[in-house]
Every structure is written in C-alpha cells, then in structure tokens.
Motif scaffolding. Sequence first.
Motif, mmCIF file in Angstrom:
data_model
loop_
_atom_site.group_PDB
_atom_site.id
_atom_site.type_symbol
_atom_site.label_atom_id
_atom_site.label_comp_id
_atom_site.label_asym_id
_atom_site.label_seq_id
_atom_site.Cartn_x
_atom_site.Cartn_y
_atom_site.Cartn_z
ATOM 1 N N HIS A 94 -0.382 1.597 -4.987
ATOM 2 C CA HIS A 94 -0.442 2.629 -4.334
ATOM 3 C C HIS A 94 -2.321 3.404 -3.653
ATOM 4 N N ASP A 95 -2.249 3.224 -2.213
ATOM 5 C CA ASP A 95 -2.933 4.024 -1.951
ATOM 6 C C ASP A 95 -2.321 5.630 -2.249
ATOM 7 N N THR A 123 -6.783 17.403 -5.803
ATOM 8 C CA THR A 123 -7.513 16.668 -4.137
ATOM 9 C C THR A 123 -8.620 15.362 -4.346
ATOM 10 N N ARG A 170 3.851 10.144 5.846
ATOM 11 C CA ARG A 170 3.403 10.079 4.258
ATOM 12 C C ARG A 170 4.790 10.530 4.269
ATOM 13 N N PRO A 182 -3.542 9.377 -1.507
ATOM 14 C CA PRO A 182 -3.944 10.062 -0.693
ATOM 15 C C PRO A 182 -3.363 9.292 1.171
ATOM 16 N N ALA A 183 -3.208 7.878 1.209
ATOM 17 C CA ALA A 183 -2.683 7.460 2.899
ATOM 18 C C ALA A 183 -0.809 7.833 2.231
ATOM 19 N N ASP A 184 -0.242 7.280 0.645
ATOM 20 C CA ASP A 184 1.794 7.305 0.815
ATOM 21 C C ASP A 184 1.966 8.676 0.504
ATOM 22 N N ASP A 189 -0.107 15.384 1.852
ATOM 23 C CA ASP A 189 -0.675 15.890 3.231
ATOM 24 C C ASP A 189 -1.985 14.948 3.306
ATOM 25 N N GLY A 190 -2.133 13.721 2.356
ATOM 26 C CA GLY A 190 -3.367 12.949 3.272
ATOM 27 C C GLY A 190 -4.475 13.781 2.372
ATOM 28 N N THR A 191 -5.105 13.740 1.404
ATOM 29 C CA THR A 191 -5.643 15.546 0.601
ATOM 30 C C THR A 191 -5.486 14.877 -0.743
ATOM 31 N N THR A 224 3.448 14.645 5.178
ATOM 32 C CA THR A 224 3.183 15.054 6.859
ATOM 33 C C THR A 224 2.429 13.154 7.077
ATOM 34 N N GLY A 225 2.442 13.378 8.426
ATOM 35 C CA GLY A 225 1.870 12.066 8.761
ATOM 36 C C GLY A 225 3.047 10.859 8.807
#
Length: 588
Positions: free
Chosen positions: A404-405, A373, A88, A407-409, A412-414, A85-86
Amino acid sequence: MSGTTRREFLGTAAAAAGGGVALGTPQRASAENGAPAQTVAVLGGGVAGLTAAHELAERGFRVTVYERKALGGKARSMDVPGSATGGRRPLPGEHGFRFIPGIYHNLPDTMRRIPFPGNPNGVHDNLVAPKEMLFARSGGREDIRIPLPWPGNTPAELTPDEIRRALTSVLDTAFNLPLHEALYFANRFLVFLTSCDERRDDVWERTPWWEFVRAGRMSYDYQRILAVGITRNIVATKAEEASTRTVATLLEAFAFNLLGRGADGPLDRILNAPTNEAWIDPWVTYLRSLGVEFRVGWTVRDLTLGAGVIAGAVVEDPGGASRTVTADHYVSAMPVEHARRTWNSAVRAADPQLAECDRLETDWMTGIQFYLTEPTPILHGHLDLIDSPWSLTAIAQAQHWPGHDFPADFGDGTVADCLSVDVSEWDRPGILYGKAAKQCTRTEVAREVWAQLKAALNDSGRTVLKDSVLHSWFLDPAVDGLGTPHPVNEEQLLIHPVGTFHHRPRSATKIPNLFLAGDYVAVPIDLATMEGANSSARQAVNALLEQIGSTAERCTVTPLYRAPELEALKRHDRTRYLLRLPNVFDVG
C-alpha cells in the motif's frame, strides 16, 4: 502429484479410505454414507465461529453462521466512516492491532488453509515479522530497545543454571534492574518452569502474579516492567489479581519461542495489510465456496431446550423480528459475556458448567487509531509504554504494509501513517485531565492517549510525535457512553484473575447437540487470544464428531511447547507436591 496440492491429495486419500469427505474441497459436500448433510448453526462469527464453520464445512456439514455485528469479531478491521475521498478507500480502523506470535500453532494452521492469490501458504504468507520492540519509558528513564532476531537453529540443551544465567543477564543488562532483583525474578521463573502440572493448576493458579514475583518488595522499575507491564499492558489484567499460572505460562511460551523451540515462526508477527484485506475477507470467500451461509445482523437471544436437546435458537433478524432457527447441532461461538445471556435456566440446569461461566470476568482493552500526515519513525515493531497510566501499547502500521501507498490508497490523500494504540487501563487517572478513561468523553480519551504517547516518546530532547502532523483519530465504536455515569463496551476482553482456570468450560456440554467455542473455553493456551478461540472451535468440532460417531478426520489441537529437558524436574516436583513440599528451587 503434478497439479495436486498436498492437502487435496491427503483429503482425497482419506475419502477413498472411508474417512469422510476430502478436506478443502471447494463445493457443497454431502454427509457420510450418502445421507443428507447434517446442519449446524454456528452462533457467532468471530475467530471461533469462522474456525468452527471452516472445520465443519470441510467435513461435509451444512453450516450457517449467525453474527450480530460483523464477521471477524474483535479481530476484524473496519472502515472509518466518511474518511474516503477521490476514489480512495476509507481509513482503516480496528478494535485493536493484530499480534500473531510464533507460540501460536492452531491459528497459523488455519491461515495456511485459506487461499490467497499468489501465496503458496494462503493468508499465512501475509504475516510479516517486525525487527524490534521498544519499552518506552517516561520521566527521563532510558528506553529499552530489543532486537527480535529469529534463530535459525535449535539451541543447546536447557539446564536450570543456563536458564538462570541467561534470564539474569537479560534483566540486568537490557532492563537495567538491580542485580539482586534480576536474580530473584530469574529464580521465580525457574520455579515455574520446573513446577509440575498439579502445582501449576492448584497453587500457582490461586497465587496472584504480583505475589508470586514479590513485586511489593521490589523497585519501581521491577514493578512496572515485570509485574504491571507484563500483565496489564499485554493481557489487560491486573498484576495484583492475575493468575500466576496464566501469566507465567505465557512467559514460558515466549521464552521458548525466542530460543526457537517449538515455534511456528518469529516471536512477533503482524499482517501486511488491514486485517480484513489480508485475512478475514479471503476467509469468508473461501467458506462461501464450501457452502457456508452467513446471516449478518442476526442477534442470538435465547436457546430453547426440548427433550434434552437444543430445539432451536431464538434470534432477532436485521429488521428486529424475532424468529427461531433450527439445526441438527449448535455451536455457541460468542464471547462469554454475550453467550451466557442466551443460556436460560433450563439450559443451565441441563449442564452445570454453564453456570460456572458467570464467574468469568471481562475488562476493557480497546483500540484507538491516530492518523498522521507524516510517517512516524519510531521503530520497526511494537511499542510498550511501560510508565503510561493507561498501559498503552502501539504500532505504526504503514511501514508494515508494503503493498500500500498509504496516502494514495486511503483517506483524503494527506494521511501517511496510522499509529494504532491499545488502551488496557480504563480505571486509572490520566496525566492530562486527571480522570479515568471511562470518565472522559471520546475526545478527551483521544487527547489523553495522545498526551501519554508524547510523554513517553518525546523524551530526552527528542520530538517523535508532533501535534502538527495529527490528522484525525478513530476510537472503537464498541465503546459508548463515555463521560456519562454508565459507559459501556460491547467488545470486552476475558481476563484471568486467580481461580479463573477452574471456571472455564469444556467444548462438549451435557446437552448432546450443543458445543462451546470461544476464548473463554478451556484450551491449552489458557489465555484470551485468537489462538484460544481457534483451538476451542477445533475442540468443539471434535466433540461434535465424537457425539455423532463420525469417522471424519479429527481436528488437530496443538498444545504449547514443553521442553523435554525439564520433564524430569517436573516429575520430581510432582513427588514434592504430593508430599506438600515446595518446588526444589523455591527459596521463598
């Protein structure tokens, strides 16, 4: 040689000398002597197939790769459907985590020849070395944490006494085994190290590892660590059935690797990003630049024989239509369980070694990923859950992917980490449901593996894994029908029961234009590995070059390291073997 790489220079020099096309030239090359390039159909797009395509294309052949599912085969990574999502990327899934030890030489050579932006040594520079490994114990037993230093110089000469003392010390101290058991195992290992090739190929190939190390007479820890742990957890074969030749050859190579002998690099190496990103996608891009064509979604169904040669390969295209593809040469690069289905009675009659492949066995070794998470501070390397009923091995991956980050990559970011787990035992009851993995549903498999992870890691008052941080999981989609009477696994692993070595085929067949590549083919490493697949493809290309009388440079096939100090003892053992005497160190 400003502006010219060593490979380009050597390739150009070879071409100028009449040695064939320059290796590594990114263009559609023509064949020798100005004739139209010969065509090769590579049947299978895993590590074996891509290696064959690589070596052939660099030598001027026109290559087409036919792959039924996805390029990279069992080595690939894959996207978790619906997880992004978003903007990513999808969460990274895989058949199982990658492990590229320093005992490999042929695969790393190929990796150095695959360009990657910013890397002087291609995708090989994407390998990183974990700092440690952990044998995690359950039931209150103390975990065994082992640092993995990479020695900077060659050790002193090896002698039988030094080998025995060093191994006994490790087993007695690190693994806390009873001294007499540590001494006995050290002696058995010394017996194998000094055994001649003939004894290895005959006696030890037909002796189960469990019997060779006398596991039935030893303690539980001896059995779990040195018998079951080595065979089931690492190579997915049963200690009671596994060939001593195969298991001990692997241990011998790892021992020399730890000593810095004949190694390409550190004992434990992994990729610094998802496999496709770090390796497979750059490889495919490079092969396309050499003119290799890919047909993905094309399934090979049969080989047709005419006038003593392969006249065509019957394939099913992505639309389900049957068609016959033709080429001058064919490299069968599928896993053995798929390849042998394409060998009809006429093909088998033309080369009896193909029928021998029916006696090769496969088993389940399948990956599941848990997305968390929070980062998982277990350790910086691989985990081997010695006491887990399902013989689990695992690695927390985010810490090894510095580019890689997480959560950012991804996702859903979590999601902050991916705990990738290999399940090697699918026929033994678990601790949560009391059922074998094959009898469980997919959800039950995930819950059972999670329970076994917690049983090993959340021990002695620690809480390493918390249910609250479990975001989701992904089980290899090659596994289907779980919880039904007929579970299937389309991507099984070749295993090595006693006698397997004598059923493995050569890369060259008696059919002049058919060649075999895959980890089931007889290669120096004698183990179902990416190194074995790569080596077999090199052998297949060499056999093809010999068949057509080509002057092109042959592929190197580097064997496992042999310690020169032990060669005299092996020659002595050959005399004893011919006289039907045991190895001089064999105390029975």
